[in-house]
Design a protein around this motif. Structure first.
Motif, PDB file in Angstrom:
ATOM      1  N   PHE A  41       0.917  -1.177  -0.113  1.00 63.06           N
ATOM      2  CA  PHE A  41      -0.052   0.247  -0.135  1.00 63.06           C
ATOM      3  C   PHE A  41       0.841   1.292  -0.005  1.00 63.06           C
ATOM      4  O   PHE A  41       0.665   2.119  -0.875  1.00 63.06           O
ATOM      5  N   VAL A  42       1.876   1.379   0.799  1.00 62.97           N
ATOM      6  CA  VAL A  42       2.810   2.312   0.890  1.00 62.97           C
ATOM      7  C   VAL A  42       3.656   2.685  -0.677  1.00 62.97           C
ATOM      8  O   VAL A  42       3.854   3.666  -0.950  1.00 62.97           O
ATOM      9  N   THR A  43       4.085   1.503  -1.004  1.00 68.89           N
ATOM     10  CA  THR A  43       4.709   1.620  -2.124  1.00 68.89           C
ATOM     11  C   THR A  43       3.596   2.261  -3.357  1.00 68.89           C
ATOM     12  O   THR A  43       4.139   3.044  -4.111  1.00 68.89           O
ATOM     13  N   GLY A  44       2.436   1.873  -3.399  1.00 70.72           N
ATOM     14  CA  GLY A  44       1.327   2.444  -4.386  1.00 70.72           C
ATOM     15  C   GLY A  44       1.422   3.921  -3.951  1.00 70.72           C
ATOM     16  O   GLY A  44       1.138   4.791  -4.784  1.00 70.72           O
ATOM     17  N   MET A  45       1.404   4.253  -2.743  1.00 69.40           N
ATOM     18  CA  MET A  45       1.101   5.675  -2.349  1.00 69.40           C
ATOM     19  C   MET A  45       2.373   6.595  -2.906  1.00 69.40           C
ATOM     20  O   MET A  45       2.139   7.667  -3.413  1.00 69.40           O
ATOM     21  N   ALA A  46       3.541   5.906  -2.785  1.00 70.56           N
ATOM     22  CA  ALA A  46       4.726   6.593  -3.231  1.00 70.56           C
ATOM     23  C   ALA A  46       4.745   6.610  -4.724  1.00 70.56           C
ATOM     24  O   ALA A  46       5.191   7.442  -5.409  1.00 70.56           O
ATOM     25  N   ALA A  47       4.261   5.620  -5.491  1.00 71.46           N
ATOM     26  CA  ALA A  47       4.137   5.765  -6.882  1.00 71.46           C
ATOM     27  C   ALA A  47       3.335   6.964  -7.500  1.00 71.46           C
ATOM     28  O   ALA A  47       3.537   7.411  -8.510  1.00 71.46           O
ATOM     29  N   ALA A  48       2.213   7.114  -6.595  1.00 70.48           N
ATOM     30  CA  ALA A  48       1.312   8.072  -6.887  1.00 70.48           C
ATOM     31  C   ALA A  48       1.966   9.496  -6.631  1.00 70.48           C
ATOM     32  O   ALA A  48       1.756  10.682  -7.568  1.00 70.48           O
ATOM     33  N   ALA A  49       2.684   9.674  -5.596  1.00 69.98           N
ATOM     34  CA  ALA A  49       3.651  11.024  -5.415  1.00 69.98           C
ATOM     35  C   ALA A  49       4.507  11.249  -6.591  1.00 69.98           C
ATOM     36  O   ALA A  49       4.798  12.334  -6.953  1.00 69.98           O
ATOM     37  N   PHE A  50       5.183   9.961  -6.954  1.00 72.61           N
ATOM     38  CA  PHE A  50       6.424  10.028  -8.000  1.00 72.61           C
ATOM     39  C   PHE A  50       5.497  10.633  -9.304  1.00 72.61           C
ATOM     40  O   PHE A  50       6.036  11.359 -10.042  1.00 72.61           O
ATOM     41  N   ALA A  51       4.613   9.790  -9.728  1.00 78.23           N
ATOM     42  CA  ALA A  51       4.031  10.210 -10.996  1.00 78.23           C
ATOM     43  C   ALA A  51       3.440  11.646 -11.084  1.00 78.23           C
ATOM     44  O   ALA A  51       3.501  12.437 -11.967  1.00 78.23           O
ATOM     45  N   LEU A  52       2.570  12.013 -10.088  1.00 76.45           N
ATOM     46  CA  LEU A  52       2.005  13.355  -9.911  1.00 76.45           C
ATOM     47  C   LEU A  52       3.151  14.270  -9.854  1.00 76.45           C
ATOM     48  O   LEU A  52       2.841  15.484 -10.691  1.00 76.45           O
ATOM     49  N   ALA A  53       4.233  14.256  -9.312  1.00 77.73           N
ATOM     50  CA  ALA A  53       5.173  15.219  -9.185  1.00 77.73           C
ATOM     51  C   ALA A  53       5.866  15.285 -10.649  1.00 77.73           C
ATOM     52  O   ALA A  53       6.130  16.566 -10.952  1.00 77.73           O
ATOM     53  N   ARG A  54       6.260  14.263 -11.129  1.00 76.66           N
ATOM     54  CA  ARG A  54       6.712  14.340 -12.463  1.00 76.66           C
ATOM     55  C   ARG A  54       6.017  15.061 -13.558  1.00 76.66           C
ATOM     56  O   ARG A  54       6.545  15.774 -14.553  1.00 76.66           O
ATOM     57  N   HIS A  55       4.708  14.724 -13.547  1.00 75.72           N
ATOM     58  CA  HIS A  55       3.815  15.366 -14.515  1.00 75.72           C
ATOM     59  C   HIS A  55       3.665  16.721 -14.309  1.00 75.72           C
ATOM     60  O   HIS A  55       3.373  17.644 -15.165  1.00 75.72           O
ATOM     61  N   ALA A  56       3.588  17.252 -12.784  1.00 77.98           N
ATOM     62  CA  ALA A  56       3.384  18.550 -12.765  1.00 77.98           C
ATOM     63  C   ALA A  56       4.709  19.333 -13.046  1.00 77.98           C
ATOM     64  O   ALA A  56       4.716  20.395 -13.593  1.00 77.98           O
ATOM     65  N   PHE A  57       5.955  18.712 -12.776  1.00 79.16           N
ATOM     66  CA  PHE A  57       7.262  19.123 -13.308  1.00 79.16           C
ATOM     67  C   PHE A  57       7.173  19.411 -14.824  1.00 79.16           C
ATOM     68  O   PHE A  57       7.644  20.606 -15.184  1.00 79.16           O
ATOM     69  N   MET A  58       6.870  18.531 -15.509  1.00 75.60           N
ATOM     70  CA  MET A  58       6.813  18.612 -17.084  1.00 75.60           C
ATOM     71  C   MET A  58       5.712  19.689 -17.477  1.00 75.60           C
ATOM     72  O   MET A  58       6.068  20.545 -18.092  1.00 75.60           O
ATOM     73  N   ALA A  59       4.733  19.763 -16.894  1.00 73.86           N
ATOM     74  CA  ALA A  59       3.546  20.671 -17.201  1.00 73.86           C
ATOM     75  C   ALA A  59       3.948  22.165 -16.846  1.00 73.86           C
ATOM     76  O   ALA A  59       3.591  22.947 -17.716  1.00 73.86           O
ATOM     77  N   THR A  60       4.782  22.405 -15.821  1.00 70.58           N
ATOM     78  CA  THR A  60       5.264  23.548 -15.632  1.00 70.58           C
ATOM     79  C   THR A  60       6.303  24.217 -16.361  1.00 70.58           C
ATOM     80  O   THR A  60       6.648  25.319 -16.260  1.00 70.58           O
ATOM     81  N   ARG A  61       7.306  23.433 -16.573  1.00 69.58           N
ATOM     82  CA  ARG A  61       8.583  23.794 -17.245  1.00 69.58           C
ATOM     83  C   ARG A  61       8.668  23.486 -18.802  1.00 69.58           C
ATOM     84  O   ARG A  61       9.640  24.096 -19.221  1.00 69.58           O
ATOM     85  N   VAL A  62       7.848  22.854 -19.336  1.00 66.86           N
ATOM     86  CA  VAL A  62       7.953  22.518 -20.935  1.00 66.86           C
ATOM     87  C   VAL A  62       7.315  23.692 -21.515  1.00 66.86           C
ATOM     88  O   VAL A  62       6.091  23.886 -21.319  1.00 66.86           O
ATOM     89  N   PRO A  63       7.865  24.178 -22.730  1.00 66.87           N
ATOM     90  CA  PRO A  63       7.234  25.044 -23.350  1.00 66.87           C
ATOM     91  C   PRO A  63       5.832  24.599 -24.044  1.00 66.87           C
ATOM     92  O   PRO A  63       5.918  23.267 -24.484  1.00 66.87           O
ATOM     93  N   LEU A  64       4.752  25.385 -24.087  1.00 64.01           N
ATOM     94  CA  LEU A  64       3.445  24.879 -24.684  1.00 64.01           C
ATOM     95  C   LEU A  64       3.716  24.087 -25.875  1.00 64.01           C
ATOM     96  O   LEU A  64       2.973  23.157 -26.415  1.00 64.01           O
TER      97      LEU A  64
END
Length: 164
Positions: free
Chosen positions: A106-129
């Motif tokens: 369960f904890v590993t699944g929570m960590a996977a969610a955090a990793f996925a959300l963070a990397r998507h947020a990182f890309m969405a805010t830094r990559v030119p449109l």
């Protein structure tokens, strides 16, 4: 950065490569969860329930992951999530009993969610449109490729150490 090649050079080492590595690890572990659960005394339906703890952990982890990204940033959230996933995997191996194994999954699944959300947020805010769709598509592809590759990467060590 004026080309897709420049985008790959800039974000490859800090986003795509860690995503690929994380996904290979995830793909290597997921098929083993029901096997380990049955070795720890679970019947088939219970083993399936234990395996679902990854998805349930991901579901429950999304809201705290969003809060964490907003609070400490994407990069640090990805690093913490990777460390928590590693600790969850170690706990799954070392802690005795089916209940502790389920908690670790369960904890590993929570960590996977955090990793996925963070990397998507990182890309969405830094990559030119102009490149965002391709960059996020490549991110998803690297994740899927890693999950595909994971069981094959795990097969070698399993063949060596499971036979011993």
């Amino acid at each position: 950065m004026t080309s897709m090649g420049g985008l790959l050079r800039q974000y490859g080492p800090m986003v795509y490569l860690p995503s690929l590595v994380f996904s290979v690890g995830e793909g290597a572990v997921i098929p083993l969860i029901p096997v380990i659960a049955t070795q720890r005394g679970a019947d088939i339906p219970t083993a399936a329930l234990v395996a679902s703890a990854v998805v349930v952990g991901t579901l429950f982890g999304n809201v705290p992951a969003g809060w964490l990204v907003g609070r400490i940033g994407e990069r640090l959230t990805m690093a913490i999530a990777g460390a928590v996933a590693l600790l969850g995997a170690v706990a799954a191996v070392l802690l005795p009993g089916l209940a502790w194994f389920t908690v670790a999954v369960f904890v590993t699944g929570m960590a996977a969610a955090a990793f996925a959300l963070a990397r998507h947020a990182f890309m969405a805010t830094r990559v030119p449109l102009a490149f965002r769709a391709r960059a996020l598509s490549l991110l998803g592809g690297s994740t899927r490729f890693g999950q595909f590759l994971g069981p094959f990467v795990a097969a070698g060590p399993l063949a060596v150490f499971a036979a011993a």
